[in-house]
Design a protein around this motif. Sequence first.
Motif, short mmCIF file in Angstrom:
data_model
loop_
_atom_site.label_atom_id
_atom_site.label_comp_id
_atom_site.label_asym_id
_atom_site.label_seq_id
_atom_site.Cartn_x
_atom_site.Cartn_y
_atom_site.Cartn_z
N VAL A 1 0.75 -1.06 -0.13
CA VAL A 1 0.01 0.01 -0.15
C VAL A 1 1.01 1.26 -0.19
O VAL A 1 1.42 1.55 1.03
CB VAL A 1 -0.99 -0.09 1.11
CG1 VAL A 1 -1.64 1.03 1.20
CG2 VAL A 1 -1.70 -1.29 1.52
N PRO A 2 1.14 1.67 -1.36
CA PRO A 2 1.87 3.05 -1.24
C PRO A 2 1.36 4.13 -0.82
O PRO A 2 0.23 4.27 -0.71
CB PRO A 2 2.44 3.23 -2.59
CG PRO A 2 1.47 2.01 -3.24
CD PRO A 2 0.69 1.60 -2.30
N GLY A 3 2.16 4.98 -0.19
CA GLY A 3 1.79 6.42 0.43
C GLY A 3 1.48 6.55 1.65
O GLY A 3 1.87 5.78 2.36
N GLN A 4 1.47 7.78 2.21
CA GLN A 4 1.38 8.18 3.40
C GLN A 4 -0.06 8.30 4.09
O GLN A 4 -0.40 8.80 5.23
CB GLN A 4 1.95 9.65 3.66
CG GLN A 4 3.39 9.68 3.09
CD GLN A 4 4.31 8.62 4.04
OE1 GLN A 4 4.07 8.49 5.21
NE2 GLN A 4 5.25 7.95 3.44
N ASP A 5 -1.16 7.94 3.08
CA ASP A 5 -2.53 8.04 3.72
C ASP A 5 -2.69 6.81 4.82
O ASP A 5 -3.17 5.59 4.45
CB ASP A 5 -3.37 7.79 2.54
CG ASP A 5 -4.89 8.04 2.97
OD1 ASP A 5 -5.35 7.99 4.09
OD2 ASP A 5 -5.82 7.86 2.17
N ALA A 6 -2.86 7.08 6.07
CA ALA A 6 -2.79 6.04 7.30
C ALA A 6 -4.17 5.40 7.00
O ALA A 6 -4.14 4.43 7.52
CB ALA A 6 -2.72 6.76 8.43
N SER A 7 -5.33 6.15 6.68
CA SER A 7 -6.65 5.46 6.74
C SER A 7 -6.89 4.28 5.68
O SER A 7 -7.38 3.49 6.06
CB SER A 7 -7.62 6.58 6.71
OG SER A 7 -7.51 7.16 5.47
N SER A 8 -6.23 4.86 4.41
CA SER A 8 -6.51 3.75 3.45
C SER A 8 -5.42 2.36 3.79
O SER A 8 -5.97 1.15 3.61
CB SER A 8 -6.05 3.97 2.01
OG SER A 8 -4.79 4.33 1.89
N ALA A 9 -4.36 2.79 4.39
CA ALA A 9 -3.42 1.63 4.65
C ALA A 9 -3.97 0.78 5.79
O ALA A 9 -4.10 -0.53 5.72
CB ALA A 9 -2.25 2.00 5.21
N ALA A 10 -4.62 1.68 6.62
CA ALA A 10 -5.18 0.80 7.93
C ALA A 10 -6.24 0.07 7.50
O ALA A 10 -6.53 -1.30 7.93
CB ALA A 10 -5.56 1.92 8.95
N ALA A 11 -7.17 0.31 6.42
CA ALA A 11 -8.30 -0.46 6.08
C ALA A 11 -7.82 -1.73 5.47
O ALA A 11 -8.24 -2.75 5.62
CB ALA A 11 -9.06 0.27 5.02
N ALA A 12 -6.70 -1.29 4.56
CA ALA A 12 -6.02 -2.65 3.97
C ALA A 12 -5.45 -3.55 4.84
O ALA A 12 -5.39 -4.86 5.02
CB ALA A 12 -5.04 -2.16 2.82
#
Lengths: 185, 654
Positions: free
Chosen positions: A106-117
């Motif tokens: 999961v590239p990038g600094q977006d914590a919410s999308s990473a947390a979901a994944a």
Amino acid sequence: MLRRWRTGIVIFAAITAFSAFTPAMSAGVALDREIKGTFLYKFAPFVTWPDSAFAAPNAPLVICILGDPGLADSLQGAIAGQHDGNRPLVIRAVSRASADCQVLYVPGQDASSAAAAMAAAKGRPVLTVTDLPVDAAGHGVICFVIDQGHVRFDIDNAAAAENGLTLSSKLLGLARVVITKGALP
Amino acid sequence: MSRYRLWFWGCFVLFFAGLAVASQLALALVAEADEVGPSMTQLGQLSIEQLENVEITSVAKRPQPLSQAAAAVFVITAEDIRRSGATSLPEVLRLAPNLEVARINAFTYTISARGFNSPESSNKLLVLIDGRSVYSPLGGTIFWQGIDVPLADIERIEVISGPGGTLYGANAVNGVVNIITKSSAGTQGLLASMGAGSEDSGMYVRYGGALQGFATYRAYVKAFHRDDTDPVSALDMTQDSFSGAQAGFRLDGGVGRETFTVQGDLFGNRVKDSYEKLWGGDMLARWGHAFDDGSSLSVQAYWDKSDRDAVLLQDRLQTYDLQAQHTFSLGASQQIVWGGEFRVWREALFSQSPFHFLNPSATLTLGNAFAQDDIALSENLKLTVGTKAEYNSYSGLDVLPNVRVAWEPRKDTLFWAAISRAVRTPSRIDRELIAPGILIAAPHFGSEQLTAFEAGYRGEILSKVSLSVSGYYNDYNDLRSDQYAVPDIFPVQLQNHLNAKTYGVEVWGTYSPADWWRLRAGFNSFQRSLSLDPQATDLTETQTAGQDPPYQAQLRSEMNFGSDWELDLDLRNVAHVKTPALVSFVPQIYRTVAVTPSYTEADARVGWRFASGLELSLDGINLLHSRHLEFNDPSSYPPRSIQRSVFVTLKAAL
């Protein structure tokens, strides 16, 4: 003196001509992205997945990249025909975490999308990889960091164990920081 | 327009033509692949260890946070070097606000930290290139005209002001310049650059490749020419234009827990009419081993040959060096590094002037052992204690301890303080130089001693402002003085009777008003007082003390316009240098005469990436005045003025 310059020009011309036949490295600003992409399949030999992660002994090892189809395309080009052991490597661009992935980046600094994944992959045999720091919410098993101008990584070995993965001591040795159980915030 | 310039423009045309053909062929070959395809294929040939060593030269990246070192460290990054527009290593060092850089003429410089700057006295700064010392045992100085590192190969330069004796050994008294080149894993593919301008021209070609999964390599050739500077005196008829060529390679590899590096260079440089000629080479091998418990061992050996022919003297120097160090953790809170080094300098100096050595040849040996412990006293308080014992065949044993404390009350805020001892060991000139009726040898000349007190702060005040402040108080004893061996009768002898106290402040910081704009500023001040031991004199009137401006200031602006255009501006001011006041019988008027007037100069650079991998840049250097003087000491070199210049560079990465 004059001869020295002339020699320089000949060498220079020879190398310039030679370069035309050499696949070379572009000096783009996205070099860190390319290095991270390359790491994704370089990790594989140092990771042991449980047998349940694969449908068959020679089923492909699927590397999923969330939300960056460009990187997935380039990576597919770079690894065409390569294997991890007897498993062919497959790159897949995905828009959400999928159960068919053995590696999920999961590239990038977006914590919410990473947390979901990460939540979707939790407890499943997936090697999750993020760009978030290892002490941030939503971080993966492997966390890329830029350190002194290099792409390095930290490892959350507790999260790896939770997903049923065994990471080799060599991989742990290459990590900048390894977090084991109990150290999580 | 010299014939060299014609050749360079010829090269330029060839370069464009070659490039056009090459890019067409390359495009045809990779047409089907994605834009980043070839790069990732090549990255794929690297091992996982090599991947970690690839350096990212991203424009958008902010500079990395400094290491948590309890010392005044300024780091010049590869990106800083690229944007500086500098064409030589000494020009790059102007970026460090904690250095004094004065250009003497077309071919050489004098560089120091925290004072004592002159070709005669700048003997307290250590310069290392990938762990190879280029400090000359002849006079204890650095011959900058014989030191070159391809600027595009440099990963970073750590400029430490203040003593570094415990880790770096004797002569790291006022500072250490640690030049670290990129691993060859980070310099894959072809890079070529060519530049020409009103005062300089140069070319550089590098090719890097991988040996499948095992090692990576690079090889380079470079050549340069610099035009004459302007004589200050009408009587100075010398021409100092300078040219040279250098070639070298680096091989990096690893198998399992072993890593190795082998590198080497060859060079030849020449000042016009053979006023000075320099040539030599070096070869270095380093082996590293990582143990299972996280500790590591590294062993390094090098050989260096550096020869110099100048007017009336020929200098031949070979250096052999072997060193090892071991790093390990003791418990959870201690990190220990220890090691040792052995070095042999074989030098021969043949002189046709009255000043000469009785025996032209000498072999100097040096050996040391050191240990340093980083102790985490609490979560945010770290104590460093260490010492080195160093033996040299001239003056025997010196002990170089230091104690450092670092307190990090919160992330990105570090306060530090240190007390250290350092020495400058005798050079051949100090001990052996004689001139019939003028100077006798000084077999008892000893080490110059320093006790240094330093403190500093480094941190981020606001999210967009970072700041470093350091202050020091240095107490020097036994500095070199010249005095009559028998009162008031020639000859004289070099002795250790001068003492100095120096103090100063070094401040630098960065501020990013916007994503595309960064401002940097640097300032240093320097004060000193000198004294002589009772009954001692110094006939050379503080030549040993150097020529130091009481302050220097610099301001830099770095702007990005889109991803293709860059505009960099640099403004610097160096205060006037006065003769150091020491001996009371020197009339006041002579003491305050400016040896070198103050100057303010500005550089500007426009960089344009006009196609993938192709960059064109235009540099203006010393734009404010047609010429200016940076250093004035007729006893070492005829004073020369440095001119304004413009420079165009084309760089291609394929």
